[in-house]
Design a protein around this motif. Structure first.
Motif, PDB file in Angstrom:
ATOM      1  N   GLU A 204       1.914  -3.112   1.263  1.00 32.87           N
ATOM      2  CA  GLU A 204       2.518  -1.778   1.162  1.00 32.87           C
ATOM      3  C   GLU A 204       3.236  -1.617  -0.177  1.00 32.87           C
ATOM      4  OE1 GLU A 204       4.866  -1.071   4.670  1.00 32.87           O
ATOM      5  OE2 GLU A 204       3.112  -1.321   5.965  1.00 32.87           O
ATOM      6  N   GLY A 205       3.889  -2.681  -0.633  1.00 34.82           N
ATOM      7  CA  GLY A 205       4.592  -2.647  -1.907  1.00 34.82           C
ATOM      8  C   GLY A 205       3.659  -2.578  -3.109  1.00 34.82           C
ATOM      9  N   ALA A 206       2.401  -2.955  -2.906  1.00 36.30           N
ATOM     10  CA  ALA A 206       1.426  -2.926  -4.002  1.00 36.30           C
ATOM     11  C   ALA A 206       0.940  -1.515  -4.300  1.00 36.30           C
ATOM     12  CB  ALA A 206       0.235  -3.834  -3.673  1.00 36.30           C
ATOM     13  N   GLY A 207       1.315  -0.568  -3.494  1.00 35.23           N
ATOM     14  CA  GLY A 207       0.923   0.820  -3.760  1.00 35.23           C
ATOM     15  C   GLY A 207      -0.563   1.055  -3.597  1.00 35.23           C
ATOM     16  N   VAL A 208      -1.079   0.723  -2.428  1.00 31.50           N
ATOM     17  CA  VAL A 208      -2.506   0.845  -2.135  1.00 31.50           C
ATOM     18  C   VAL A 208      -3.034   2.251  -2.411  1.00 31.50           C
ATOM     19  CG1 VAL A 208      -4.197   0.702  -0.256  1.00 31.50           C
ATOM     20  CG2 VAL A 208      -2.432  -1.032  -0.473  1.00 31.50           C
ATOM     21  N   ASP A 209      -2.224   3.252  -2.190  1.00 30.43           N
ATOM     22  CA  ASP A 209      -2.673   4.639  -2.345  1.00 30.43           C
ATOM     23  C   ASP A 209      -2.316   5.230  -3.715  1.00 30.43           C
ATOM     24  OD1 ASP A 209      -3.735   4.781   0.275  1.00 30.43           O
ATOM     25  OD2 ASP A 209      -1.718   5.074   1.066  1.00 30.43           O
ATOM     26  N   ASP A 210      -1.725   4.440  -4.590  1.00 31.16           N
ATOM     27  CA  ASP A 210      -1.240   4.955  -5.873  1.00 31.16           C
ATOM     28  C   ASP A 210      -2.224   4.659  -7.006  1.00 31.16           C
ATOM     29  OD1 ASP A 210       1.052   5.642  -4.482  1.00 31.16           O
ATOM     30  OD2 ASP A 210       2.142   3.842  -5.089  1.00 31.16           O
ATOM     31  N   GLY A 211      -2.517   5.668  -7.785  1.00 33.25           N
ATOM     32  CA  GLY A 211      -3.327   5.501  -8.986  1.00 33.25           C
ATOM     33  C   GLY A 211      -4.783   5.210  -8.692  1.00 33.25           C
ATOM     34  N   PRO A 212      -5.522   4.895  -9.751  1.00 30.55           N
ATOM     35  CA  PRO A 212      -6.944   4.584  -9.590  1.00 30.55           C
ATOM     36  C   PRO A 212      -7.146   3.371  -8.674  1.00 30.55           C
ATOM     37  CG  PRO A 212      -6.401   4.921 -11.898  1.00 30.55           C
ATOM     38  CD  PRO A 212      -5.103   4.865 -11.154  1.00 30.55           C
ATOM     39  N   ALA A 213      -8.249   3.372  -7.935  1.00 33.67           N
ATOM     40  CA  ALA A 213      -8.540   2.296  -6.985  1.00 33.67           C
ATOM     41  C   ALA A 213      -8.597   0.934  -7.668  1.00 33.67           C
ATOM     42  CB  ALA A 213      -9.843   2.582  -6.250  1.00 33.67           C
ATOM     43  N   VAL A 214      -9.133   0.880  -8.869  1.00 30.75           N
ATOM     44  CA  VAL A 214      -9.237  -0.410  -9.559  1.00 30.75           C
ATOM     45  C   VAL A 214      -7.844  -0.980  -9.844  1.00 30.75           C
ATOM     46  CG1 VAL A 214      -9.413   0.530 -11.918  1.00 30.75           C
ATOM     47  CG2 VAL A 214     -10.437  -1.691 -11.365  1.00 30.75           C
ATOM     48  N   ASP A 215      -6.911  -0.145 -10.247  1.00 32.36           N
ATOM     49  CA  ASP A 215      -5.544  -0.611 -10.511  1.00 32.36           C
ATOM     50  C   ASP A 215      -4.850  -1.023  -9.220  1.00 32.36           C
ATOM     51  OD1 ASP A 215      -5.937  -0.097 -13.201  1.00 32.36           O
ATOM     52  OD2 ASP A 215      -4.967   1.884 -13.116  1.00 32.36           O
ATOM     53  N   ALA A 216      -5.047  -0.250  -8.170  1.00 34.53           N
ATOM     54  CA  ALA A 216      -4.444  -0.579  -6.878  1.00 34.53           C
ATOM     55  C   ALA A 216      -4.986  -1.908  -6.367  1.00 34.53           C
ATOM     56  CB  ALA A 216      -4.706   0.533  -5.871  1.00 34.53           C
ATOM     57  N   MET A 217      -6.289  -2.138  -6.518  1.00 30.72           N
ATOM     58  CA  MET A 217      -6.874  -3.399  -6.048  1.00 30.72           C
ATOM     59  C   MET A 217      -6.332  -4.576  -6.858  1.00 30.72           C
ATOM     60  SD  MET A 217      -8.619  -4.917  -3.791  1.00 30.72           S
ATOM     61  CE  MET A 217      -9.640  -3.700  -2.967  1.00 30.72           C
ATOM     62  N   ARG A 218      -6.143  -4.408  -8.135  1.00 29.28           N
ATOM     63  CA  ARG A 218      -5.560  -5.480  -8.944  1.00 29.28           C
ATOM     64  C   ARG A 218      -4.148  -5.814  -8.462  1.00 29.28           C
ATOM     65  NH1 ARG A 218      -7.730  -3.199 -14.785  1.00 29.28           N
ATOM     66  NH2 ARG A 218      -9.882  -3.897 -14.484  1.00 29.28           N
ATOM     67  N   ARG A 219      -3.378  -4.787  -8.127  1.00 31.35           N
ATOM     68  CA  ARG A 219      -2.023  -5.029  -7.600  1.00 31.35           C
ATOM     69  C   ARG A 219      -2.083  -5.729  -6.246  1.00 31.35           C
ATOM     70  NH1 ARG A 219      -1.459   0.362  -9.372  1.00 31.35           N
ATOM     71  NH2 ARG A 219      -1.473   1.089  -7.205  1.00 31.35           N
ATOM     72  N   VAL A 220      -3.016  -5.319  -5.413  1.00 34.42           N
ATOM     73  CA  VAL A 220      -3.176  -5.942  -4.094  1.00 34.42           C
ATOM     74  C   VAL A 220      -3.522  -7.419  -4.240  1.00 34.42           C
ATOM     75  CG1 VAL A 220      -4.748  -6.022  -2.098  1.00 34.42           C
ATOM     76  CG2 VAL A 220      -3.699  -3.861  -2.776  1.00 34.42           C
ATOM     77  N   ILE A 221      -4.457  -7.728  -5.112  1.00 34.63           N
ATOM     78  CA  ILE A 221      -4.857  -9.127  -5.316  1.00 34.63           C
ATOM     79  C   ILE A 221      -3.672  -9.941  -5.820  1.00 34.63           C
ATOM     80  CG2 ILE A 221      -6.294 -10.650  -6.745  1.00 34.63           C
ATOM     81  CD1 ILE A 221      -8.503  -8.421  -6.488  1.00 34.63           C
ATOM     82  N   ALA A 222      -2.967  -9.436  -6.817  1.00 28.98           N
ATOM     83  CA  ALA A 222      -1.807 -10.165  -7.352  1.00 28.98           C
ATOM     84  C   ALA A 222      -0.743 -10.368  -6.272  1.00 28.98           C
ATOM     85  CB  ALA A 222      -1.215  -9.407  -8.544  1.00 28.98           C
ATOM     86  N   ALA A 223      -0.533  -9.351  -5.446  1.00 31.13           N
ATOM     87  CA  ALA A 223       0.473  -9.463  -4.378  1.00 31.13           C
ATOM     88  C   ALA A 223       0.078 -10.521  -3.358  1.00 31.13           C
ATOM     89  CB  ALA A 223       0.662  -8.108  -3.700  1.00 31.13           C
TER      90      ALA A 223
ATOM     91  N   GLN B 201     -14.928   3.248  -3.100  1.00 32.08           N
ATOM     92  CA  GLN B 201     -16.350   3.569  -2.958  1.00 32.08           C
ATOM     93  C   GLN B 201     -16.596   5.062  -3.178  1.00 32.08           C
ATOM     94  OE1 GLN B 201     -16.875   1.626   0.946  1.00 32.08           O
ATOM     95  NE2 GLN B 201     -18.561   0.473  -0.010  1.00 32.08           N
ATOM     96  N   ARG B 202     -15.698   5.879  -2.671  1.00 33.88           N
ATOM     97  CA  ARG B 202     -15.853   7.333  -2.850  1.00 33.88           C
ATOM     98  C   ARG B 202     -15.726   7.744  -4.313  1.00 33.88           C
ATOM     99  NH1 ARG B 202     -12.748   7.286   1.755  1.00 33.88           N
ATOM    100  NH2 ARG B 202     -10.851   7.809   0.626  1.00 33.88           N
ATOM    101  N   ASP B 203     -14.818   7.078  -5.050  1.00 33.71           N
ATOM    102  CA  ASP B 203     -14.628   7.493  -6.454  1.00 33.71           C
ATOM    103  C   ASP B 203     -15.532   6.743  -7.424  1.00 33.71           C
ATOM    104  OD1 ASP B 203     -13.449   5.022  -7.157  1.00 33.71           O
ATOM    105  OD2 ASP B 203     -11.409   5.802  -7.106  1.00 33.71           O
ATOM    106  N   GLY B 204     -16.406   5.882  -6.897  1.00 30.73           N
ATOM    107  CA  GLY B 204     -17.371   5.183  -7.744  1.00 30.73           C
ATOM    108  C   GLY B 204     -16.877   3.875  -8.336  1.00 30.73           C
ATOM    109  N   THR B 205     -15.681   3.427  -7.981  1.00 32.58           N
ATOM    110  CA  THR B 205     -15.148   2.164  -8.493  1.00 32.58           C
ATOM    111  C   THR B 205     -15.866   0.983  -7.875  1.00 32.58           C
ATOM    112  OG1 THR B 205     -12.976   3.151  -8.820  1.00 32.58           O
ATOM    113  CG2 THR B 205     -13.064   0.762  -8.712  1.00 32.58           C
TER     114      THR B 205
END
Length: 190
Positions: free
Chosen positions: A75-94, A135-139
């Protein structure tokens, strides 16, 4: 401890240290004893017994605690914030940052199977939602099932956390390797 008594600040810290040590020790050795866990937490066995009646209740609480921490970092990684690629990078790091708990939870399938249905992590839903958004945004590759992408992600994170624990790679290298492997494996081909 019974009936959720109000704990003082030092008691909260001691309990948290015991739970963290439990996840860390059991991530390495599922048969570790209470004295092994107490030693890792820097407390005596009697202190562990003041907080937890037996090994079973300690493991159950450590599992619930690890799930709670996983959900909090996702939740702290901001799953819904910004581009999906950036959110996924934050999720992985978290997730890599709580590697002991990842290995504890997912290194042995019986740990997650022991959770009651109401205890199942909401983090799985957050990750799936992020993948579907990507997937919807093509990332992320929309021809791959979201479930497959999620399983690939969890597998990479678990293996990476195990590599950190084994001393094979430093955390920063594992985080970068997971991100690169994930993005090249499930990213859209240009």
């Amino acid at each position: 401890m019974s009936a959720d008594p109000v704990l003082s600040g030092p008691q909260v810290r001691t309990r948290a240290a015991i739970l963290a040590a439990t996840a860390s020790v059991l991530a390495d050795d599922r048969s570790a004893t209470l004295p092994d866990i107490a030693r890792a937490a820097g407390v005596g066995r009697t202190t562990v017994h003041r907080y937890f009646n037996d090994r079973e209740s300690l493991v159950r609480e450590a599992t619930s605690d690890a799930v709670r921490i996983l959900e909090a970092v996702l939740e702290g990684a901001g799953v819904d914030d910004g581009p999906a690629v950036d959110a996924m990078r934050r999720v992985i790091a978290a997730m890599v940052a709580i590697g002991d708990r990842i290995v504890f939870l997912f290194g042995d399938p019986r740990v997650m199977e022991s959770l009651r249905p109401h205890q199942q992590p909401n983090g799985d839903v957050l990750v799936t939602r992020l993948i579907e958004r990507g997937q919807r945004d093509g990332t992320f590759d929309s021809e791959l099932p979201a479930l497959w992408i999620k399983h690939a992600l969890w597998s990479l994170v678990l293996r990476g956390c195990q590599d950190v624990r084994n001393g094979d790679l430093p955390t920063y290298a594992v985080t970068a390797a997971i991100i690169r492997t994930f993005e090249h494996g499930v990213g859209q081909r240009i």
